[in-house]
Design an enzyme around this catalytic site. Sequence first.
Site, PDB file in Angstrom:
ATOM      1  N   CYS A  89       0.746  -1.198  -0.076  1.00  0.00           N
ATOM      2  CA  CYS A  89      -0.081   0.007  -0.008  1.00  0.00           C
ATOM      3  C   CYS A  89       0.654   1.248  -0.057  1.00  0.00           C
ATOM      4  CB  CYS A  89      -0.928  -0.001   1.211  1.00  0.00           C
ATOM      5  SG  CYS A  89      -0.298   0.339   2.605  1.00  0.00           S
ATOM      6  N   HIS A 139      -4.691   5.895   8.273  1.00  0.00           N
ATOM      7  CA  HIS A 139      -3.339   6.249   8.599  1.00  0.00           C
ATOM      8  C   HIS A 139      -2.660   7.133   7.790  1.00  0.00           C
ATOM      9  CE1 HIS A 139      -3.409   2.853   5.995  1.00  0.00           C
ATOM     10  NE2 HIS A 139      -2.221   3.072   5.162  1.00  0.00           N
TER      11      HIS A 139
END
Length: 672
Positions: free
Chosen positions: A421, A589
Amino acid sequence: MSTTHATTTRSGLRVHVQRFGTFLSNMVLPNIGAFIAWGLITALFIQAGWITLIGDKWFGYPPGLEEGQYDYGFVSALGGWDADGGGIVGPMITYLLPILIGYTGGRMMYNDSIRGGVVGAIATMGAVAGAEVPMFLGAMVMGPLGGWSMKKIDALWDGKIRPGFEMLVNNFAAGIWGMILAIGGFLVAGPFVEAFSNVAEDVVDFLVDNSLMPLTSIFVEPAKVLFLNNAINHGVFTPLGTTEAAEEGKSLLFLVEANPGPGLGLLLAFMIFGKGVAKASAPGAALIHFVGGIHEIYFPYVLMKPKLILAMIAGGMTGVATNLIFDSGLRAPAAPGSIIAVWLQSPAGSIVGVTLSVVLAAAVSFLVAAFLLKTDRAADEGDLAGATASMESMKGKRSIASTALAGSTRGGPIRSIVFACDAGMGSSAMGASVLRKKVHGAGFTDVTVVNKAISNLRDDVDLVVTHQDLTDRARRSTPSAVHVSVENFMNSPRYDEIVALVRERSEPGADAAPAPAPAPASDDSPAGQPILAASSVVLDATGTRDDAITTAGELLVAAGAVDASYVASMHAREKSVSTYMGNRLALPHGTNEAKPSIRRTALSFVRYPAGVDWNGKDVTFVVGVAAAGDDHLRVLARIAEVFADEQQVARLEAATSAEEVLGVLGAAAQPA
């Protein structure tokens, strides 16, 4: 600007039609076994079925009786053509198949809930009883309507029912609402769909009577390549074909889209007149297409050279025309579109016509494609990998079939998988944990499954998994790897495909290497300080998605885990790629560039009882992540296990204190 707008509008329309087709197919395909069972029972036991045909040929009619006067005992009883009527064939198509579709549609619309499926089945029964034709179209309407409306009704009193009365309220709500929908289906949906079916049948009859049915291939064949076939096949051909088969014993509508002949002819032409990778891969693709029934395997060949759609149209028209001439068809859908399934669903009197429709369609498709390939002046072979990527982009996912065409250029077994990611901490860690459990649980403990940031990828990995919005970036860093795109990190169906691919690529008889020992978790937090503290748990939050991200980030700031600037990076990350994980969980995040803002590893846990709209997804739990090292992986692995277990999720929903939440997450939330 107007051209760009028009192109975008057409693309958006195509995507909507694809999604609608996928929605329809998701109701039909899980029940295709029931369609096959009905087709086989019909083929064997009706009066013109295989058993009576063979019996008549071998033994003749009993003395003194003519055709239609004799009785084959249990055969005629099962087929429903004896003196008592009844049998299995009629009730299956009238009740079983529509109710199965309605149940599946209702369950789909209520988050895969059995409750939604039951209400969908009740609603479908009303439509079935209100019409005299098989109610497949009605099931595709009433089933999803039942599941969706029941979900909305349940949301009205969610969390407001006194303890001990939940089952009473839920059961009576489902029963009462199901009754209302069944009555509505009987009075409105059934007659309306019956009228629509009659009009559609008249259109089909007009095309057949005027020998215009082959012209449908002009639309069907391009639609297949653009992945619009599900909307046409499962939304129109399967319901109408099933109704016609119930009346006539067969229907050519089942072969308008599913005929494997045109695709076979195209691939045979590439085997002889193709070039490079396309020619080398065509034999394997032909086997997968013709015997395996996976038609999507040939789509990239057409996308690579769009003029070949002429060969597909010519072959499709030939197949339909042949079935018209021989008055042949199938008793039930051939799914997958394999020659084996086609033959199994062919009535005795249609075997010749159906077989010729496949052979002649393949021959015509081959001749046209061979001519186009032979006269092609292009010196290159065409970009098959690029065409496959285009196909995946249109379809919205990758499959094992497309992997066989344009997958990894690195052959051999898959030994290393990376879940990547943007930042390499939250989403990828969660996905890697779920995927690792599946891969190792399947016995492939020698396969490493780790998570990384895309910026840290190297072209030495066998398979890379990313969110669908990040796949192109990952492919640039690892061009030799197989790339798999996912949208749902918690329970993506792509994980099972990955396990299947690992099994397919594994070397027969190879000894499994021992699983590498996990790296020791470093603890960058001060001694004794938990990664997830009770003070970082909120159980009654409300607000929007952006509010949820801010709340999760501010809890991390309050815990002293990050600088205040980290919250802004969490919002930036969300604008880039959604952090929705699946199963009502979001994992916001920061970006990779924001890692200097992290002082120590920590998590925050925020529950939204009323839910949060997360880019169209319903989210109840928001877990903020700040990862300075690898110590958060232990907690994320535990969270992945929890959210894969409905009972554990229910405990989190019912928790009344932060301590209960920590109790569900276990000791993993404590310092290493």
